[in-house]
Design a protein around this motif. Structure first.
Motif, PDB file in Angstrom:
ATOM      1  N   ASN A 105       0.886  -1.153   0.000  1.00 17.18           N
ATOM      2  CA  ASN A 105       0.000   0.000   0.000  1.00 17.18           C
ATOM      3  C   ASN A 105       0.931   1.211   0.000  1.00 17.18           C
ATOM      4  N   LEU A 106       1.060   1.815  -1.170  1.00 13.96           N
ATOM      5  CA  LEU A 106       2.047   2.874  -1.358  1.00 13.96           C
ATOM      6  C   LEU A 106       1.842   4.040  -0.386  1.00 13.96           C
ATOM      7  N   PHE A 107       0.580   4.325  -0.112  1.00 14.28           N
ATOM      8  CA  PHE A 107       0.291   5.464   0.764  1.00 14.28           C
ATOM      9  C   PHE A 107       0.730   5.183   2.207  1.00 14.28           C
ATOM     10  N   LYS A 108       0.560   3.923   2.625  1.00 17.61           N
ATOM     11  CA  LYS A 108       1.021   3.556   3.972  1.00 17.61           C
ATOM     12  C   LYS A 108       2.544   3.500   4.018  1.00 17.61           C
ATOM     13  N   ALA A 109       3.138   3.017   2.929  1.00 15.43           N
ATOM     14  CA  ALA A 109       4.602   2.898   2.894  1.00 15.43           C
ATOM     15  C   ALA A 109       5.281   4.262   2.944  1.00 15.43           C
ATOM     16  N   LEU A 110       4.612   5.277   2.406  1.00 20.81           N
ATOM     17  CA  LEU A 110       5.237   6.608   2.358  1.00 20.81           C
ATOM     18  C   LEU A 110       4.750   7.524   3.476  1.00 20.81           C
ATOM     19  N   ASP A 111       4.084   6.957   4.490  1.00 17.18           N
ATOM     20  CA  ASP A 111       3.477   7.848   5.489  1.00 17.18           C
ATOM     21  C   ASP A 111       4.451   8.351   6.562  1.00 17.18           C
ATOM     22  N   PHE A 112       5.781   8.284   6.271  1.00 22.03           N
ATOM     23  CA  PHE A 112       6.734   8.941   7.178  1.00 22.03           C
ATOM     24  C   PHE A 112       6.544  10.458   7.087  1.00 22.03           C
ATOM     25  N   LYS A 114       3.327  12.957   6.645  1.00 28.83           N
ATOM     26  CA  LYS A 114       1.858  13.053   6.504  1.00 28.83           C
ATOM     27  C   LYS A 114       1.483  13.927   5.309  1.00 28.83           C
ATOM     28  N   ASN A 115       2.267  14.994   5.109  1.00 23.97           N
ATOM     29  CA  ASN A 115       1.969  15.905   3.998  1.00 23.97           C
ATOM     30  C   ASN A 115       2.088  15.199   2.657  1.00 23.97           C
ATOM     31  N   LEU A 116       3.162  14.424   2.522  1.00 18.67           N
ATOM     32  CA  LEU A 116       3.398  13.707   1.264  1.00 18.67           C
ATOM     33  C   LEU A 116       2.281  12.697   1.005  1.00 18.67           C
ATOM     34  N   THR A 117       1.921  11.946   2.057  1.00 17.85           N
ATOM     35  CA  THR A 117       0.855  10.946   1.890  1.00 17.85           C
ATOM     36  C   THR A 117      -0.447  11.614   1.491  1.00 17.85           C
ATOM     37  N   MET A 118      -0.773  12.692   2.208  1.00 18.90           N
ATOM     38  CA  MET A 118      -2.031  13.401   1.919  1.00 18.90           C
ATOM     39  C   MET A 118      -2.045  13.904   0.476  1.00 18.90           C
ATOM     40  N   LEU A 119      -0.903  14.450   0.067  1.00 21.69           N
ATOM     41  CA  LEU A 119      -0.790  14.980  -1.288  1.00 21.69           C
ATOM     42  C   LEU A 119      -0.988  13.869  -2.326  1.00 21.69           C
ATOM     43  N   LEU A 120      -0.344  12.737  -2.100  1.00 20.38           N
ATOM     44  CA  LEU A 120      -0.441  11.633  -3.062  1.00 20.38           C
ATOM     45  C   LEU A 120      -1.858  11.056  -3.103  1.00 20.38           C
ATOM     46  N   VAL A 121      -2.489  10.934  -1.921  1.00 24.42           N
ATOM     47  CA  VAL A 121      -3.861  10.397  -1.877  1.00 24.42           C
ATOM     48  C   VAL A 121      -4.795  11.320  -2.659  1.00 24.42           C
TER      49      VAL A 121
ATOM     50  N   LYS B  38      -3.334  25.986   3.316  1.00 22.93           N
ATOM     51  CA  LYS B  38      -3.894  25.756   1.974  1.00 22.93           C
ATOM     52  C   LYS B  38      -2.900  25.060   1.037  1.00 22.93           C
ATOM     53  N   ALA B  39      -1.668  24.885   1.516  1.00 21.93           N
ATOM     54  CA  ALA B  39      -0.618  24.340   0.632  1.00 21.93           C
ATOM     55  C   ALA B  39      -0.996  23.000   0.014  1.00 21.93           C
ATOM     56  N   ILE B  40      -1.432  22.051   0.853  1.00 18.71           N
ATOM     57  CA  ILE B  40      -1.708  20.697   0.342  1.00 18.71           C
ATOM     58  C   ILE B  40      -2.853  20.697  -0.679  1.00 18.71           C
ATOM     59  N   PRO B  41      -4.031  21.241  -0.321  1.00 19.41           N
ATOM     60  CA  PRO B  41      -5.101  21.209  -1.340  1.00 19.41           C
ATOM     61  C   PRO B  41      -4.740  21.942  -2.620  1.00 19.41           C
ATOM     62  N   TYR B  42      -3.999  23.071  -2.505  1.00 16.02           N
ATOM     63  CA  TYR B  42      -3.651  23.802  -3.722  1.00 16.02           C
ATOM     64  C   TYR B  42      -2.640  23.040  -4.563  1.00 16.02           C
ATOM     65  N   LEU B  43      -1.659  22.452  -3.893  1.00 12.91           N
ATOM     66  CA  LEU B  43      -0.672  21.673  -4.651  1.00 12.91           C
ATOM     67  C   LEU B  43      -1.335  20.470  -5.322  1.00 12.91           C
ATOM     68  N   ALA B  44      -2.265  19.844  -4.582  1.00 18.51           N
ATOM     69  CA  ALA B  44      -2.966  18.674  -5.134  1.00 18.51           C
ATOM     70  C   ALA B  44      -3.746  19.073  -6.377  1.00 18.51           C
ATOM     71  N   VAL B  90       3.194  14.403 -10.605  1.00 17.33           N
ATOM     72  CA  VAL B  90       2.523  13.746 -11.733  1.00 17.33           C
ATOM     73  C   VAL B  90       3.408  12.639 -12.318  1.00 17.33           C
ATOM     74  N   LEU B  91       4.692  12.930 -12.496  1.00 20.16           N
ATOM     75  CA  LEU B  91       5.601  11.919 -13.069  1.00 20.16           C
ATOM     76  C   LEU B  91       5.745  10.720 -12.130  1.00 20.16           C
ATOM     77  N   PHE B  92       5.771  10.995 -10.827  1.00 18.74           N
ATOM     78  CA  PHE B  92       5.889   9.909  -9.850  1.00 18.74           C
ATOM     79  C   PHE B  92       4.654   8.997  -9.911  1.00 18.74           C
ATOM     80  N   LEU B  93       3.479   9.628  -9.936  1.00 15.96           N
ATOM     81  CA  LEU B  93       2.252   8.813 -10.001  1.00 15.96           C
ATOM     82  C   LEU B  93       2.155   8.057 -11.326  1.00 15.96           C
TER      83      LEU B  93
END
Lengths: 191, 214
Positions: A105-112, A114-121, B38-44, B90-93
């Motif tokens: 589960n990529l999101f769990k694996a990267l949850d070191f 929280k910001n990164l996980t939230m962004l990816l989800v 607002k950083a996360i929602p805007y970046l997303a 985007v490239l990572f995903l």
């Protein structure tokens, strides 16, 4: 924790396989991967997935390696060992990625972070929804231009509509997500 | 431009990952300081918008179509650092979820398209606008960001047969040197660069006022 360990193993294996140079070891490691793949319970159609990897990787890899292999004949060089080694390595890396991504589960694996996980989800969720809407736009455009040449002005209007629509949608999505996150008590932890 | 895994040496992609992570951390902190919660929602949402710009297909003669990259548009509209983060996401995903581009080639793509492409687009636009019309400046920035990003990828690939060869002198990873890989990658990307220049023009001119409304 399980996902983090799997991710670490995956990264170590990626570095290991991409460092392999011997054709024999590459072949043996591919056989081991095949064995693991056939034993492991995975929630994917195994035969279909192998076929997909074989054709996709084979196609892209051959575009680069096949002309090099053929050119070898003209300069009197036998390049078959390079051809097999690079294609085995490429196939193996793609295969390894498929196995691990279906187990991690990529999101769990990267949850070191929280910001990164939230962004990816958020991004991966929105990408699915937006892609469907973009496809509707493209289908509508194609159906209007099916039997005639595409006019420059039509194309300009189409791009303009798509860009403005998705920009507005992104703005709305950002605001709605911000409010939703706030109402659910999302706090920054500076990670 | 999607190079499969296996063609890039660990000695190249591991340091590239390190540089990518450092630059992402720097740009993310910069962005977070200015937008806070607002950083996360805007970046997303901007990342998804970048994804859409990367997916817009332009029909070309012969019944096929080509897509731009949207890097220059995002960079000019939102700044090069924001563009770098969103393109990297985007490239990572694309690499891990959609299987487009490899996991070992991701940092090279992200640094060339996301970082170099964004910086070139932003600074070339701001430079050329002093001398030529905005439309021309936008076109040049879209074109240059594409061509120079591809040139960086070609250079990274082209050093492989020089640095990584076996005892008999055969390549271990990417086989072609600069004399082959640079023209092989640059010439087809001239069309992509022209499309990117036109798209940058259309996108930026249509969205500039909408962004200023915010």
């Amino acid at each position: 924790m399980k996902d983090k360990i799997l991710l670490l193993i995956y990264l170590i294996l990626i570095i290991f396989i991409s460092s392999l140079r011997s054709l024999d070891i590459l072949f043996i490691s591919l056989m081991v991967l095949f064995l693991v793949y056939s034993i492991l319970p995975l929630k994917i159609n195994k035969i279909k997935s192998v076929k997909k990897i074989f054709f996709t990787v084979g196609f892209f890899s051959s575009i680069i390696t096949f002309p090099y292999f053929i050119a070898g004949f003209f300069v009197g060089e036998n390049r078959w060992d390079y051809f097999f080694a690079i294609n085995l390595r490429t196939f193996e890396l793609a295969f390894l990625t498929m196995i691990f991504l279906s187990k991690i589960n990529l999101f769990k694996a990267l949850d070191f972070s929280k910001n990164l996980t939230m962004l990816l989800v958020l991004v991966s969720g929105f990408v699915v929804i937006y892609s469907k809407t973009l496809k509707d736009f493209q289908d509508a455009f194609n159906s209007r231009t099916i039997e005639k040449k595409v006019q420059i002005q039509e194309l300009r209007n189409y791009i303009k509509r798509v860009v403005i629509f998705f920009f507005e949608k992104s703005k709305e999505t950002a605001q709605e997500t911000y409010l939703a996150m706030k109402s659910r008590g999302f706090y920054y932890d500076n990670t | 431009m999607h190079i499969p895994d296996g063609f890039v040496a660990p000695e190249v992609y591991i340091p590239s990952y390190a540089v990518e992570v450092l630059l992402i951390s720097y740009s993310f902190n910069k962005f977070k300081k200015s937008l806070k919660e607002k950083a996360i929602p805007y970046l997303a949402s901007l990342s998804v918008f970048s994804f859409i710009l990367m997916s817009v297909m332009i029909p070309i003669p012969g019944g096929t179509s080509i897509h731009g990259m949207g890097v220059a548009s995002i960079s000019i509209l939102f700044g090069p650092w924001v563009s770098f983060i969103t393109i990297s996401i985007v490239l990572f995903l694309q690499a891990v979820l959609l299987g487009e581009g490899g996991i070992t080639t991701f940092p090279i793509n992200a640094l060339s398209l996301g970082f170099l492409g964004s910086m070139i687009a932003y600074y070339s636009y701001n430079f050329f606008i002093k001398f030529v019309q905005e439309k021309i400046s936008l076109f040049i920035s879209g074109f240059l960001s594409t061509i120079l990003s591809v040139l960086l990828i070609a250079i990274v690939l082209g050093i492989h047969p020089i640095l990584f060869i076996d005892s008999s002198g055969k390549p271990i990873y990417f086989p072609y040197g600069f004399s082959v890989v640079i023209p092989a990658m640059i010439i087809p990307h001239i069309i992509v660069g022209i499309i990117e220049g036109i798209l940058t023009n259309l996108i930026v001119l249509n969205l500039k006022n909408k962004i200023n409304e915010r």
